[in-house]
Scaffold this motif. Structure first.
Motif, PDB file in Angstrom:
ATOM      1  N   LYS A  68       0.849  -1.198   0.000  1.00  0.00           N
ATOM      2  CA  LYS A  68       0.000   0.000   0.000  1.00  0.00           C
ATOM      3  C   LYS A  68       0.881   1.243   0.000  1.00  0.00           C
ATOM      4  O   LYS A  68       1.526   1.544   1.007  1.00  0.00           O
ATOM      5  CB  LYS A  68      -0.906  -0.008   1.235  1.00  0.00           C
ATOM      6  N   GLN A 105       0.589   6.007  -7.177  1.00  0.00           N
ATOM      7  CA  GLN A 105       0.801   4.683  -7.750  1.00  0.00           C
ATOM      8  C   GLN A 105      -0.422   4.131  -8.491  1.00  0.00           C
ATOM      9  O   GLN A 105      -0.273   3.382  -9.446  1.00  0.00           O
ATOM     10  CB  GLN A 105       1.251   3.712  -6.670  1.00  0.00           C
ATOM     11  N   ARG A 106      -1.610   4.517  -8.061  1.00  0.00           N
ATOM     12  CA  ARG A 106      -2.796   4.045  -8.792  1.00  0.00           C
ATOM     13  C   ARG A 106      -2.739   4.538 -10.241  1.00  0.00           C
ATOM     14  O   ARG A 106      -2.936   3.771 -11.189  1.00  0.00           O
ATOM     15  CB  ARG A 106      -4.082   4.537  -8.113  1.00  0.00           C
ATOM     16  N   THR A 107      -2.422   5.843 -10.389  1.00  0.00           N
ATOM     17  CA  THR A 107      -2.324   6.416 -11.736  1.00  0.00           C
ATOM     18  C   THR A 107      -1.168   5.773 -12.491  1.00  0.00           C
ATOM     19  O   THR A 107      -1.304   5.393 -13.656  1.00  0.00           O
ATOM     20  CB  THR A 107      -2.090   7.940 -11.630  1.00  0.00           C
ATOM     21  N   SER A 110      -2.013   2.181 -13.439  1.00  0.00           N
ATOM     22  CA  SER A 110      -3.072   2.169 -14.460  1.00  0.00           C
ATOM     23  C   SER A 110      -2.512   2.581 -15.815  1.00  0.00           C
ATOM     24  O   SER A 110      -2.810   1.959 -16.840  1.00  0.00           O
ATOM     25  CB  SER A 110      -4.205   3.122 -14.077  1.00  0.00           C
ATOM     26  N   SER A 124      -7.907   1.408 -13.667  1.00  0.00           N
ATOM     27  CA  SER A 124      -7.976   2.007 -12.332  1.00  0.00           C
ATOM     28  C   SER A 124      -9.108   1.393 -11.495  1.00  0.00           C
ATOM     29  O   SER A 124      -8.937   1.132 -10.306  1.00  0.00           O
ATOM     30  CB  SER A 124      -8.171   3.518 -12.471  1.00  0.00           C
ATOM     31  N   LEU A 127      -8.118  -2.010 -10.116  1.00  0.00           N
ATOM     32  CA  LEU A 127      -6.879  -2.067  -9.333  1.00  0.00           C
ATOM     33  C   LEU A 127      -7.164  -2.064  -7.825  1.00  0.00           C
ATOM     34  O   LEU A 127      -7.966  -1.277  -7.338  1.00  0.00           O
ATOM     35  CB  LEU A 127      -6.009  -0.861  -9.714  1.00  0.00           C
ATOM     36  N   ARG A 128      -6.511  -2.974  -7.105  1.00  0.00           N
ATOM     37  CA  ARG A 128      -6.635  -3.038  -5.652  1.00  0.00           C
ATOM     38  C   ARG A 128      -5.236  -3.102  -5.046  1.00  0.00           C
ATOM     39  O   ARG A 128      -4.280  -3.491  -5.708  1.00  0.00           O
ATOM     40  CB  ARG A 128      -7.407  -4.293  -5.216  1.00  0.00           C
ATOM     41  N   PHE A 129      -5.142  -2.737  -3.772  1.00  0.00           N
ATOM     42  CA  PHE A 129      -3.850  -2.770  -3.078  1.00  0.00           C
ATOM     43  C   PHE A 129      -3.965  -3.645  -1.831  1.00  0.00           C
ATOM     44  O   PHE A 129      -4.946  -3.550  -1.101  1.00  0.00           O
ATOM     45  CB  PHE A 129      -3.423  -1.348  -2.682  1.00  0.00           C
TER      46      PHE A 129
ATOM     47  N   GLU B   7      -8.858   9.426  -2.016  1.00  0.00           N
ATOM     48  CA  GLU B   7      -8.225   8.240  -1.405  1.00  0.00           C
ATOM     49  C   GLU B   7      -7.265   8.651  -0.290  1.00  0.00           C
ATOM     50  O   GLU B   7      -7.235   8.039   0.771  1.00  0.00           O
ATOM     51  CB  GLU B   7      -7.466   7.437  -2.462  1.00  0.00           C
TER      52      GLU B   7
END
Lengths: 611, 50
Positions: A68, A105-107, A110, A124, A127-129, B7
């Motif tokens: 995470k 990091q999500r961006t 993705s 996106s 996507l899971r962490f 988030e």
């Protein structure tokens, strides 16, 4: 339900595919990019996983990243604040990277998935962490053969956690105790790795291999000044001796003063001091692991134990743990390091997030760790022809017979068969094999084939059914993660003069009937070979036993120092031509060194940076 | 960016780390200015600010 697990951006990037709870494929990125411990996004590995699962990118329901980023940033940021104004240089170096990329990091992931796998998918939203140590714990428990087990994970650091104790039941897994950064057994071991002149995150196993040459002379000093170990296995490091919170190195001047000098320069001569340091930190590690295991046994009442995290690759400590008989069964994730986090992230999402049931297999669900790419005979022949190789294609029987006779003749043989292994060990899929009875083969393999340090031991692959007749072990060890002594009847007595030898001088004394795989303390890092998971390798060793009476082979990874283990027939041919491997078996193709064109020979030693 | 902010906000609330918010915002702003200052039209304003 198809889940792609991803581990990346630190070291040993990897991808895996879990389809309806079954682990279909897994591979480390380094095997494709040919860059050891490649930390980049595992694009090649992910594409391979989709190919292996016969999926197109749109079929992937979830992509799960193994840690995470916000929690990690929180830890790094708070650590800098806690130590400020110390550590400004390190802060100034790491923050721009975080603020530019890692925090988003999500961006980042993705966009990379868009670029690498297809831009018509909303990655996106898929996507899971997963938490780093939950990923490790999931990688240890879910593929294990146990319905219920205690789970112990230990590594350098993830987000905050460095050690976790969890309990797994069916499809449930919950962490009930954690030790947090900066107190880390993995980082303590890495600090000694650095101080002994080896690379952090890659040289730890060299420290483990060096330990039997030394005496634990510094054990008391370490326990007095560096680490306070409690009876329940929890520990506290004295951070005034370490630099890793704020600096650019693992240890500091106080650490140097404590051990009477600066860190050893990389590649300089190894002295008795480094050997004694290695023996000492190994003893500390074993003490902590045993105490933690005892604690988790007492608190959970569980009779099975699962292990993961980088420290679980310490097979000497694992062997001690097994001999203590605290648990009825122990199962260790073969890719216990960060690469295996990809497997844990995907399986964790399947069972914990989606609450899907878990099916338990009698062995385990890792398929012998043979989860990587494989090549058909047609593909092998095509690749070899393109590479200019001279080869013959043989039946299974002739191939095995030829290889066994070459082994008996003392030759080093490249053995590339079936699917590539997932994890740091070669297990008979991408291996260099040799006759363990030869007293000269260890030196020959280290210096002329692997181009690596002469002190490093080799591991034996032994038929599962014969393991207890050669080693003090009657337990499955399919992933080479348990160390056991050669049984006393196979050991050779040493003369008085030989017992007086110190350090590296011990190396040249044959200690057993299989000297090439017997370390200086009579120990061996055993791989049990099972007919169910690798029938061809099993058949090869059986044939060798038929001819020699010995059901053991030397098994070392098919690479040279600093090179990732070979993946494709081209990689194998290149390594074959760059080293003194004399025979190469890829699928049913057999290549003899003397048949090859001299033009294919190359200077391989300088191709890879030392690890 | 909206998703990132929501988030991050949710993360700080769950972790009870709201005190991190001003520091993170400050650092992100500085980082953004530094990135934008690399040969862009807002460079003169960045020079005025610092």
């Amino acid at each position: 339900m198809h889940i792609l697990g991803i581990s990346a951006y630190y070291h040993d990037s990897a991808a895996c595919l879990v389809s309806d709870g079954e682990l279909v494929a897994a591979a480390q990125e380094e095997r494709f990019t040919r860059r050891k411990h490649d930390p980049g996004f595992p694009a090649y590995a992910a594409r391979y996983c989709l190919r292996a699962g016969r999926l197109c990118p749109a079929d992937v329901d979830y992509v799960v990243f193994y840690d995470k980023p916000f929690s990690k940033f929180e830890r790094i940021f708070e650590t800098y604040l806690a130590f400020a104004p110390r550590g400004f240089k390190s802060f100034a170096m790491s923050m721009p990277i975080w603020l530019k990329d890692k925090l988003f990091q999500r961006t980042l992931i993705s966009e990379t998935l868009n670029e690498q796998l297809g831009n018509d998918i909303d990655w996106s939203s898929r996507l899971r962490f997963s938490e780093h140590h939950l990923s490790h714990a999931a990688s240890a428990f879910f593929p294990s053969p146990f319905h219920e087990a205690a789970v112990l994970t230990m590594d350098g650091v993830g987000e905050w956690t460095t050690t976790s104790l969890a309990i797994g039941r069916g499809k449930e897994l919950s962490v009930f105790r954690e030790i947090h950064f900066p107190h880390s057994l993995g980082l303590l071991y890495s600090a000694f790795t650095y101080y002994s002149g080896f690379k952090v995150n890659s040289g730890e196993y060299k420290v483990m291999g060096l330990a039997p040459y030394g005496e634990p002379k510094y054990l008391d000093l370490i326990k007095e000044h560096l680490i306070n170990i409690k009876e329940d296995g929890s520990f506290h490091l004295n951070m005034s001796f370490f630099d890793y919170c704020t600096g650019l190195t693992m240890t500091n001047g106080r650490f140097d003063a404590l051990f009477g000098g600066p860190a050893r320069r990389p590649e300089s001569r190894l002295t008795q001091r480094e050997m004694d340091l290695a023996a000492s930190i190994q003893a500390v590690t074993e003490e902590v692991v045993l105490k933690l295991a005892r604690e988790i046994r007492t608190t959970t009442g569980q009779r099975n134990l699962c292990l993961a995290g980088g420290v679980a690759l310490n097979c000497v400590a694992n062997g001690k743990l097994l001999r203590e008989e605290l648990f009825d069964n122990i199962w260790i994730q073969p890719a216990a390091g960060d690469a295996g986090g990809a497997v844990g992230a995907a399986l964790g999402a399947y069972h914990l997030m989606l609450e899907k049931p878990r099916s338990i297999h009698s062995g385990d669900s890792m398929k012998g760790a043979y989860l990587g790419p494989e090549f058909s005979q047609r593909e092998i022949e095509k690749s070899l022809r393109t590479a200019g190789a001279v080869f013959t294609t043989e039946s299974d029987e002739v191939l095995i017979s030829n290889v066994v006779h070459a082994l008996v003749d003392g030759k080093a043989i490249g053995w590339m068969q079936g699917r590539m292994e997932f994890g740091p060990r070669a297990l008979g899929g991408r291996s260099i094999i040799a006759d363990p009875r030869s007293p000269t083969i260890q030196k020959q393999l280290n210096l002329k084939v692997k181009y690596r340090e002469s002190f490093r031991p080799f591991a034996p692959s032994v038929l599962r059914e014969d393991v207890s007749q050669w080693f003090q072990l009657d337990f499955d060890s399919p992933y080479m993660l348990l160390v056991a002594d050669v049984i006393s009847t196979k050991q050779l007595p040493m003369s008085e003069k030989q017992t007086q030898l110190f350090g590296i001088d011990k190396l040249n004394v044959a200690r057993s009937e299989i000297p090439a795989v017997t370390h200086v303390d009579y120990s061996a890092r055993v791989q049990t070979v099972h007919h169910t998971t690798n029938p061809r390798f099993h058949r090869l060793i059986s044939k060798f036993k038929e001819l020699t009476g010995c059901p053991v082979l030397v098994n070392t990874s098919f690479n040279v120092r600093g090179e990732p283990i070979v993946c494709t027939p081209e990689d194998a041919f290149r390594c074959f031509m760059g080293t003194e491997i004399e025979l190469l078996a890829i699928g049913n193709s057999l290549l003899r060194k003397e048949d090859q064109s001299r033009a294919s020979l190359k200077d391989y030693r300088s191709c890879y940076e030392f690890d | 960016m909206y998703l990132f902010i929501t988030e991050l906000w949710a993360f700080m609330r769950v972790r009870k780390k709201m005190w991190l918010a001003p520091l993170v915002v400050l650092m992100v702003v500085i980082a953004a200015l530094l990135v934008l200052a690399e040969g862009s039209v807002i460079s003169p304003f960045v020079y005025v600010l610092f």
